[in-house]
Design a protein around this motif. Structure first.
Motif, PDB file in Angstrom:
ATOM      1  N   ASP A 221      24.701  36.586  33.380  1.00 29.89           N
ATOM      2  CA  ASP A 221      25.807  35.757  32.916  1.00 29.89           C
ATOM      3  C   ASP A 221      26.602  35.285  34.129  1.00 29.89           C
ATOM      4  N   PRO A 222      26.658  33.971  34.401  1.00 32.92           N
ATOM      5  CA  PRO A 222      27.380  33.489  35.591  1.00 32.92           C
ATOM      6  C   PRO A 222      28.866  33.834  35.581  1.00 32.92           C
ATOM      7  N   GLU A 223      29.429  34.104  34.404  1.00 31.16           N
ATOM      8  CA  GLU A 223      30.844  34.459  34.338  1.00 31.16           C
ATOM      9  C   GLU A 223      31.116  35.788  35.034  1.00 31.16           C
ATOM     10  N   ILE A 224      30.103  36.649  35.145  1.00 32.11           N
ATOM     11  CA  ILE A 224      30.274  37.914  35.872  1.00 32.11           C
ATOM     12  C   ILE A 224      30.498  37.624  37.353  1.00 32.11           C
ATOM     13  N   GLU A 225      29.723  36.705  37.901  1.00 27.69           N
ATOM     14  CA  GLU A 225      29.924  36.323  39.305  1.00 27.69           C
ATOM     15  C   GLU A 225      31.290  35.675  39.495  1.00 27.69           C
ATOM     16  N   ALA A 226      31.710  34.883  38.506  1.00 26.27           N
ATOM     17  CA  ALA A 226      33.029  34.254  38.586  1.00 26.27           C
ATOM     18  C   ALA A 226      34.120  35.307  38.620  1.00 26.27           C
ATOM     19  N   ARG A 227      33.962  36.352  37.827  1.00 24.03           N
ATOM     20  CA  ARG A 227      34.979  37.406  37.788  1.00 24.03           C
ATOM     21  C   ARG A 227      35.016  38.162  39.118  1.00 24.03           C
ATOM     22  N   ILE A 228      33.868  38.425  39.703  1.00 20.42           N
ATOM     23  CA  ILE A 228      33.842  39.067  41.028  1.00 20.42           C
ATOM     24  C   ILE A 228      34.611  38.212  42.030  1.00 20.42           C
ATOM     25  N   ALA A 229      34.349  36.905  42.009  1.00 21.36           N
ATOM     26  CA  ALA A 229      35.022  35.993  42.940  1.00 21.36           C
ATOM     27  C   ALA A 229      36.529  35.992  42.720  1.00 21.36           C
ATOM     28  N   GLN A 230      36.953  36.067  41.457  1.00 22.75           N
ATOM     29  CA  GLN A 230      38.384  36.065  41.166  1.00 22.75           C
ATOM     30  C   GLN A 230      39.061  37.352  41.642  1.00 22.75           C
ATOM     31  N   TYR A 231      38.405  38.491  41.462  1.00 30.12           N
ATOM     32  CA  TYR A 231      38.963  39.756  41.949  1.00 30.12           C
ATOM     33  C   TYR A 231      39.139  39.713  43.471  1.00 30.12           C
ATOM     34  N   GLU A 232      38.139  39.169  44.158  1.00 27.21           N
ATOM     35  CA  GLU A 232      38.212  39.106  45.621  1.00 27.21           C
ATOM     36  C   GLU A 232      39.309  38.142  46.060  1.00 27.21           C
ATOM     37  N   MET A 233      39.429  37.002  45.367  1.00 24.84           N
ATOM     38  CA  MET A 233      40.487  36.056  45.700  1.00 24.84           C
ATOM     39  C   MET A 233      41.857  36.682  45.482  1.00 24.84           C
ATOM     40  N   ALA A 234      42.029  37.397  44.374  1.00 28.20           N
ATOM     41  CA  ALA A 234      43.311  38.040  44.093  1.00 28.20           C
ATOM     42  C   ALA A 234      43.677  39.037  45.180  1.00 28.20           C
ATOM     43  N   TYR A 235      42.681  39.758  45.682  1.00 30.26           N
ATOM     44  CA  TYR A 235      42.937  40.738  46.738  1.00 30.26           C
ATOM     45  C   TYR A 235      43.428  40.038  48.003  1.00 30.26           C
ATOM     46  N   ARG A 236      42.806  38.918  48.358  1.00 30.55           N
ATOM     47  CA  ARG A 236      43.229  38.187  49.563  1.00 30.55           C
ATOM     48  C   ARG A 236      44.586  37.529  49.352  1.00 30.55           C
ATOM     49  N   MET A 237      44.870  37.126  48.122  1.00 29.69           N
ATOM     50  CA  MET A 237      46.144  36.470  47.821  1.00 29.69           C
ATOM     51  C   MET A 237      47.324  37.422  47.920  1.00 29.69           C
ATOM     52  N   GLN A 238      47.100  38.724  47.893  1.00 34.24           N
ATOM     53  CA  GLN A 238      48.201  39.666  48.037  1.00 34.24           C
ATOM     54  C   GLN A 238      48.928  39.464  49.361  1.00 34.24           C
ATOM     55  N   THR A 239      48.211  38.954  50.346  1.00 34.85           N
ATOM     56  CA  THR A 239      48.819  38.669  51.648  1.00 34.85           C
ATOM     57  C   THR A 239      49.206  37.199  51.788  1.00 34.85           C
TER      58      THR A 239
END
Length: 230
Positions: free
Chosen positions: A143-161
């Motif tokens: 399911d490509p949405e799983i890859e999308a969710r991984i990408a969103q988690y990683e983006m959120a982590y970088r956005m903390q800074t």
């Protein structure tokens, strides 16, 4: 020079008319607020299609891996016709292409900061293990949405800074605040959002959309529209 017509209620826009792009080829037969604004944002009167910013994100990607490519700013404490998040939604595109709303206040992006007692190192370990589990799930169902969710988690982590850095305008010189108007010192106002939009653009955010409610003048139009334009 372009011959574009601008209302006298918008004198400053009139001064920069030749620097603006006007799209005159689009129209809608919708007569109601919600279908019309949904059409303006997505090309369809019916909800469910990707918004213009999502399409741009999907087609052109991002120039800053630490910030979303599509950011939405809404003037605070303004009322009128309601705004729905689907106006900047991804529709049937992968969810990492949806617009991310920045808000005025302590938490510009909701649910971005770590809970109390959770360090950045703990969060990093958690995301690493979560990614392993999600990759196993993806191998099973693709399911490509799983890859999308991984990408969103990683983006959120970088956005903390990156988000606190770009939203902190206290370092702007006084002459910049003067250019944007006194309201630009008050987070969440339209002026402050304009200033923030400029900072986001300088950081490589491709599509920044400002929403400013209050254009539904049913009564006292001559005075109300002047106030709104100002």
């Amino acid at each position: 020079n372009s011959g574009a017509w601008i209302s006298e209620l918008l004198p400053y826009i009139g001064e920069i008319t030749d620097d603006l792009c006007f799209i005159k080829s689009m129209y809608t037969e919708a007569i109601n607020h919600d279908p019309a604004i949904t059409f303006m944002q997505t090309g369809s009167q019916l909800p469910g299609r990707p918004s213009i910013g999502s399409w741009l994100n999907y087609g052109l990607g991002s120039d800053n891996e630490n910030l979303p490519a599509f950011v939405v700013l809404v003037t605070k404490n303004k009322y009128g016709q309601p705004l729905y998040s689907r106006l900047w939604g991804n529709g049937f595109l992968p969810s990492q292409h949806q617009g991310v709303q920045f808000r005025a206040g302590k938490d510009p992006v909701l649910y971005l900061n770590n809970p109390e007692g959770i360090t950045n190192l703990s969060r990093r370990d958690q995301l690493n293990y979560l990614k392993k589990l999600q990759e196993i799930q993806y191998d099973q169902v693709e399911d490509p949405e799983i890859e999308a969710r991984i990408a969103q988690y990683e983006m959120a982590y970088r956005m903390q800074t990156s988000v606190p850095e770009v939203t902190d305008t206290t370092g702007e010189p006084d002459y910049i605040y003067d250019m944007y108007g006194e309201d630009s010192r008050k987070p969440g106002t339209y002026a402050a959002n304009c200033l923030l939009a400029r900072r986001l653009a300088e950081k490589g955010v491709k599509f920044i959309q400002l929403y400013h409610q209050g254009w539904d003048q049913h009564g006292a139009l001559p005075s109300a529209i002047k106030t709104q334009c100002k």
